[in-house]
Structures are given as structure tokens and as C-alpha cells.
Write an enzyme that holds these catalytic residues in place. Structure first.
Site, PDB file in Angstrom:
ATOM      1  N   ARG A  77       0.860  -1.187   0.000  1.00  0.00           N
ATOM      2  CA  ARG A  77       0.000   0.000   0.000  1.00  0.00           C
ATOM      3  C   ARG A  77       0.896   1.236   0.000  1.00  0.00           C
ATOM      4  O   ARG A  77       1.723   1.405   0.895  1.00  0.00           O
ATOM      5  CB  ARG A  77      -0.884  -0.006   1.259  1.00  0.00           C
ATOM      6  CG  ARG A  77      -1.684   1.261   1.405  1.00  0.00           C
ATOM      7  CD  ARG A  77      -2.625   1.267   2.594  1.00  0.00           C
ATOM      8  NE  ARG A  77      -3.216   2.576   2.683  1.00  0.00           N
ATOM      9  CZ  ARG A  77      -3.194   3.370   3.766  1.00  0.00           C
ATOM     10  NH1 ARG A  77      -2.642   2.945   4.895  1.00  0.00           N
ATOM     11  NH2 ARG A  77      -3.725   4.558   3.721  1.00  0.00           N
ATOM     12  N   HIS A 121      -3.222  10.997   1.107  1.00  0.00           N
ATOM     13  CA  HIS A 121      -2.631  10.735   2.422  1.00  0.00           C
ATOM     14  C   HIS A 121      -2.080  12.071   2.935  1.00  0.00           C
ATOM     15  O   HIS A 121      -0.869  12.239   3.122  1.00  0.00           O
ATOM     16  CB  HIS A 121      -1.551   9.668   2.314  1.00  0.00           C
ATOM     17  CG  HIS A 121      -1.183   9.030   3.631  1.00  0.00           C
ATOM     18  ND1 HIS A 121      -1.256   7.671   3.862  1.00  0.00           N
ATOM     19  CD2 HIS A 121      -0.730   9.563   4.793  1.00  0.00           C
ATOM     20  CE1 HIS A 121      -0.853   7.400   5.100  1.00  0.00           C
ATOM     21  NE2 HIS A 121      -0.519   8.539   5.690  1.00  0.00           N
ATOM     22  N   GLU A 167      -7.332   8.070   6.647  1.00  0.00           N
ATOM     23  CA  GLU A 167      -7.562   8.658   7.976  1.00  0.00           C
ATOM     24  C   GLU A 167      -8.087  10.097   7.911  1.00  0.00           C
ATOM     25  O   GLU A 167      -7.382  11.036   8.308  1.00  0.00           O
ATOM     26  CB  GLU A 167      -6.261   8.626   8.786  1.00  0.00           C
ATOM     27  CG  GLU A 167      -5.703   7.243   9.018  1.00  0.00           C
ATOM     28  CD  GLU A 167      -4.451   7.238   9.913  1.00  0.00           C
ATOM     29  OE1 GLU A 167      -3.977   8.327  10.284  1.00  0.00           O
ATOM     30  OE2 GLU A 167      -3.966   6.144  10.228  1.00  0.00           O
ATOM     31  N   ASN A 293      -7.231   1.258   9.787  1.00  0.00           N
ATOM     32  CA  ASN A 293      -5.945   1.538  10.429  1.00  0.00           C
ATOM     33  C   ASN A 293      -6.175   1.451  11.918  1.00  0.00           C
ATOM     34  O   ASN A 293      -7.029   2.169  12.466  1.00  0.00           O
ATOM     35  CB  ASN A 293      -5.449   2.948  10.086  1.00  0.00           C
ATOM     36  CG  ASN A 293      -4.941   3.039   8.666  1.00  0.00           C
ATOM     37  OD1 ASN A 293      -5.005   2.071   7.908  1.00  0.00           O
ATOM     38  ND2 ASN A 293      -4.433   4.204   8.303  1.00  0.00           N
ATOM     39  N   TYR A 295      -4.337   1.303  15.780  1.00  0.00           N
ATOM     40  CA  TYR A 295      -3.136   1.414  16.624  1.00  0.00           C
ATOM     41  C   TYR A 295      -3.445   1.090  18.083  1.00  0.00           C
ATOM     42  O   TYR A 295      -2.844   0.202  18.654  1.00  0.00           O
ATOM     43  CB  TYR A 295      -2.483   2.794  16.465  1.00  0.00           C
ATOM     44  CG  TYR A 295      -1.794   2.893  15.122  1.00  0.00           C
ATOM     45  CD1 TYR A 295      -0.493   2.427  14.955  1.00  0.00           C
ATOM     46  CD2 TYR A 295      -2.469   3.366  13.991  1.00  0.00           C
ATOM     47  CE1 TYR A 295       0.143   2.451  13.713  1.00  0.00           C
ATOM     48  CE2 TYR A 295      -1.844   3.386  12.745  1.00  0.00           C
ATOM     49  CZ  TYR A 295      -0.538   2.923  12.611  1.00  0.00           C
ATOM     50  OH  TYR A 295       0.076   2.933  11.380  1.00  0.00           O
ATOM     51  N   GLU A 362      -3.296  -0.449   8.034  1.00  0.00           N
ATOM     52  CA  GLU A 362      -2.136  -0.052   8.849  1.00  0.00           C
ATOM     53  C   GLU A 362      -2.278  -0.657  10.232  1.00  0.00           C
ATOM     54  O   GLU A 362      -3.361  -0.606  10.843  1.00  0.00           O
ATOM     55  CB  GLU A 362      -2.053   1.474   9.050  1.00  0.00           C
ATOM     56  CG  GLU A 362      -1.515   2.242   7.894  1.00  0.00           C
ATOM     57  CD  GLU A 362      -1.395   3.743   8.201  1.00  0.00           C
ATOM     58  OE1 GLU A 362      -1.136   4.133   9.362  1.00  0.00           O
ATOM     59  OE2 GLU A 362      -1.577   4.523   7.250  1.00  0.00           O
TER      60      GLU A 362
END
Ligand code: IFM
Length: 456
Positions: A77, A121, A167, A293, A295, A362
Site C-alpha cells: 500500500r 494521504h 484517515e 488503520n 493502533y 495499517e
């Protein structure tokens, strides 16, 4: 050692973004992006660093593709820099910019690495920032759709997987509300406009991409941060609900349900963006996949003094060192390592949003990596990946429609306002010499991929 096991045809990739790795900000006719301007504004980036060289990928992409092949990855990606393709953000196309991305795809395909291309992005062309305020301006949604069509027309014969946005929460919040990212604004009105107009741009681009490339698979990538209540006090429960809506459901509900969630939408009152009659219909056009994504989770409590939200999300102090707090591991970015919340998020997407086809676009961790005798031992990153990938594998066994996993990141790169101080890579980059060294975690990933299907 046993490794997380995934179904046949699962995609194992890494993710990067143009600004964070490419460097060469003015090569071959590229225009400036807001990040070129921001990183050259004193005081914005730690240690005054910039991404003029970054990982030097624009000048030498092949070096990194060789690494991907060595790790056994079958997907990649990356993002396209809008101002390489359209130096002014609209109008005149810069063929040399497009050619760079065509060459990149042509290097991936013979290595059996499937490209997933992100169109935005965060690197808004500076000219569009000046023209309409970037995504805080409604016109930007149409410019984004025009640009998407240009890229897909040029690459759609060879690349099939497209991610419109990366995002949108972070771009709106860090860029337009908190001022930590480009364009560096502090404005709640702008925040909600940027969020809404990115989503509108996504919906408009979706149509244009499909028209340009009928067999394209198109989705968008959202960062999902589940918010748990700090205590069981009903006020904190309510605060966690609104905070969840602010971080997550605002985007998920818009895309999958065609509406913004309440009570958040009511609470933001005068900060609401103007929503056109057809906007929500456009935003909620069916997507082919959701990019997730992920985290870490956060905790919220009631806070009457926080405008609009009335909720406060507790932040762990980033002190640049990985640490253990109350028995929990944290990365050197202050992010908690807690895979069960990742599993719960995937199950929540299955139950609440119709189990869309998904990719983890991600997931990864920054730890303090030290190069010693030509090796980088990063057991904390291995433990991180092992627990998160196992959580994903379990979610698949429990019915979650997940088809690929992109680790952030292939290699250490430019981490926005943190400059080069945070290392996320499977590959260590010596930023002075551009030397690459595969970390232990990279070898772990290679072995994990190699053993797929071997464990019965
Ligand atoms: O580096 C970023 C990336 O650009 C967006 N998602 C989070 C990563 C790590 O902080």
C-alpha cells in the site's frame, strides 16, 4: 514457534505514504504540498527536520521493492502525491509524475506484489490550500474527484485496488483543529468542514474511479480508535459514547448508514458543516472494502469544559521511551499495546456495519531501535505483531470478513511532526546513509508468511 495462521489468498503487505518516504519535493515538475510548506516553517517539526530526502524512494524505488520481495510480501500500500501529478492541484497534468507511479506499479506486478493505492494521504497541493482552504473548502471535494480520475485513468489498466482517503479524522483533527499537522490551523468549524468535505470527495471520487476503471475495487481507510469509559460512572459512559462518535462513528455511520450519529451531531450545534441535499447519498455509495488503520484504544471521561464534546480523552504522556504502566506495555509514542481491543473492534464492525470486506491497511508500533553489529533486535515489535495478528486471525475464525494485513511500515520513515524520531519499520533506515537493515521483526514477518498453511 507457531505463527498466526490466515486463510489461503490472504494479503500480507506493508504500507507507506508518498510524503513520508519519497523525498525529491521539486523533482520532475512536482508542485508544493502543504507538507512541504509546513515542514519548512520553523518550529513545526521536531529537531527542525524535513522530508526533502526522507527515504529517497522517488530516486530509488527498486531498492525497497527488493526488500519487500525478500520479506515475502504479496501486497504493497502506497500513496500518490497529488502535487506530483497535478502541480497546481487541478488543470495541467504532469506526465512525469504519473510516469513515476506507472513505473512503480510495473516493478511491483512481476514480483507478485499487489498494489493498493491511496489517493490522499494528507499532502494537499499548496495551490489548493490557497485557492479554497484545502479540504475545509467544499470545492476541494470536486478537485479531489477530478484528480482521482486522472490517476485511475493512467494506472487503472494495471492497478485495481484504490483507497480514496487515508484517515480523514487525523487530517481534520491534527491539521485543522489542533494545528500539529499541515496546514496547522486551530478551528473547530474547519475541523467539521474538512471531515465532511473529505467524505464528500470520497463519494464523488468513487463514481469517477468506477467509470474510469470498471473492474476497480474502491474503498477508503479510516483510523479506528475504540474509546472505553474511564470509570463505570454513567457520565463517563456517556462521554465515551460521544467520543467514540467523534473519532469513529462520524465516519463509519456516514459511509455505511448515510447519516451522522447522535448525540454528537446535536451537540456540535453551530459547528456543524453545511450538508447539501444529496451529500449523504453520495458519501454512502457502496464501497468494495473498508481499510482499517488500527493502533490503540483510548479512555474518555465526562468533562463539561470541553466545547461541543463534553468529553475528555486521557492521553499517556509521550516521553519517547517505551514503558510499562500498570502492567501494560506502551510504545514510545505513548500508544498502549492491547490486542483484545483490536479484536473487539473487528467484531464490532462485523456486527454493527454489516461485516464489510476489510483489510487492515495499517497496524504497527514505534519502539526505540538500536543498530548494533549490523543487527536490530526489536522483540517488543515482534510481540506486538504476534498479538495483533493473532487477534486478527481469531476475528477471521469468528466470521470477520478480513482479507489482508498491511503493517505500518515497510521501513522507518518521516513521522510527520515527530520527524525521524519515531521508527515504525520492519526495516531499519540509517537516515544519514540510506542504508537499509532488516530488523528481527522483518525476519519474523518473513517466517510468519512462509509458514502459512503449514500448521494443521
Ligand atoms: O505514520 C502514520 C501514517 O501516516 C498514518 N497512520 C499512522 C502512522 C503512524 O503514526
Amino acid at each position: 514457534m507457531t505463527y498466526p495462521q490466515f486463510p489461503p489468498n490472504f494479503l500480507f503487505g506493508t504500507a507507506t505514504s508518498a510524503f513520508q518516504i519519497e523525498g525529491s519535493p521539486a523533482a520532475d515538475g512536482k508542485g508544493k504540498s502543504i507538507w512541504d510548506v509546513f515542514t519548512h516553517t520553523p518550529g513545526k517539526v521536531r529537531n527542525g527536520e524535513n522530508a526533502d530526502i526522507a527515504c529517497d524512494t522517488y530516486l530509488n524505488s527498486e531498492r525497497d521493492l527488493t526488500l519487500m520481495a525478500e520479506l515475502g510480501l504479496n501486497a504493497y500500500r502506497f500513496s500518490v502525491s497529488w502535487s506530483r501529478v497535478l502541480p497546481k492541484g487541478r488543470g495541467q497534468v504532469n506526465q512525469r509524475g504519473l510516469d513515476y507511479y506507472r513505473r512503480l506499479v510495473d516493478l511491483l506486478l512481476p514480483r507478485n506484489i499487489t498494489p493498493f493505492i491511496t489517493l490522499f494521504h494528507w499532502d494537499t497541493p499548496q495551490a489548493l490550500q490557497e485557492l479554497c482552504g484545502g479540504f475545509a473548502g467544499r470545492d476541494m471535494a470536486n478537485y479531489f474527484a477530478d484528480y482521482s480520475e486522472v490517476v485511475v485513468k493512467a494506472l487503472g489498466d494495471r492497478a485495481k485496488n484504490w483507497i480514496t482517503l487515508n484517515e480523514p479524522w487525523e487530517h481534520s483533527a491534527f491539521g485543522h483543529l489542533l494545528g500539529d499537522h499541515a496546514p496547522g490551523h486551530h478551528n473547530p468549524w474547519e475541523y467539521f468542514r474538512a471531515a465532511h468535505y473529505q467524505l464528500l470527495g470520497h463519494g464523488l471520487a468513487l463514481e469517477r474511479i468506477r467509470a474510469a476503471s470498471p473492474d476497480a475495487h474502491v474503498g477508503l481507510t479510516l483510523s479506528l480508535t475504540p474509546i472505553y469509559p474511564s470509570t463505570s460512572n454513567p457520565k463517563d459512559l456517556a462521554a465515551a459514547k460521544v467520543a467514540n462518535q467523534f473519532f469513529n462513528d462520524f465516519f463509519l455511520d456516514a459511509v455505511f448508514k448515510g447519516k451522522y450519529p447522535n448525540p454528537l451531531w446535536k451537540q456540535i450545534g453551530i459547528a456543524r458543516p453545511k450538508v447539501g441535499a444529496d451529500d449523504m447519498k453520495i458519501i454512502s455509495r457502496p464501497i468494495d472494502f473498508l481499510g482499517v488503520n488500527y493502533y490503540s484504544r483510548e479512555f474518555a471521561r465526562a468533562a463539561w469544559y470541553v466545547p461541543f464534546l463534553r468529553a475528555w480523552v486521557d492521553e499517556v504522556q509521550v516521553n519517547d521511551r517505551e514503558q510499562i504502566i500498570n502492567g501494560q506495555q506502551y510504545t514510545n509514542f505513548g500508544r498502549e499495546v492491547y490486542a483484545p481491543a483490536f479484536y473487539e473492534t473487528l467484531i464490532h464492525l462485523k456486527n454493527e456495519y454489516g461485516n464489510p470486506r476489510m483489510y487492515i491497511t495499517e497496524n504497527g508500533a514505534s519502539f526505540t531501535d538500536v543498530l548494533e553489529n549490523g543487527k536490530v533486535h526489536d522483540p517488543l515489535r515482534i510481540a506486538f505483531l504476534e498479538s495483533y495478528m493473532e487477534a486478527a486471525a481469531q476475528a477471521i475464525r469468528d466470521g470477520v470478513n478480513l482479507h489482508g494485513y498491511f503493517i505500518w511500515s515497510l521501513m522507518d520513515n518521516f513521522e510527520w511532526r515527530e520527524g525521524f524520531s519515531k521508527r515504525f519499520g520492519l526495516v531499519y533506515v540509517d537516515h544519514a546513509t540510506q542504508e537499509r537493515i532488516i530488523k528481527d521483526s522483518g525476519y519474523w514477518v518473513a517466517e510468519m508468511i512462509r509458514t502459512q498453511g503449514c500448521v494443521k
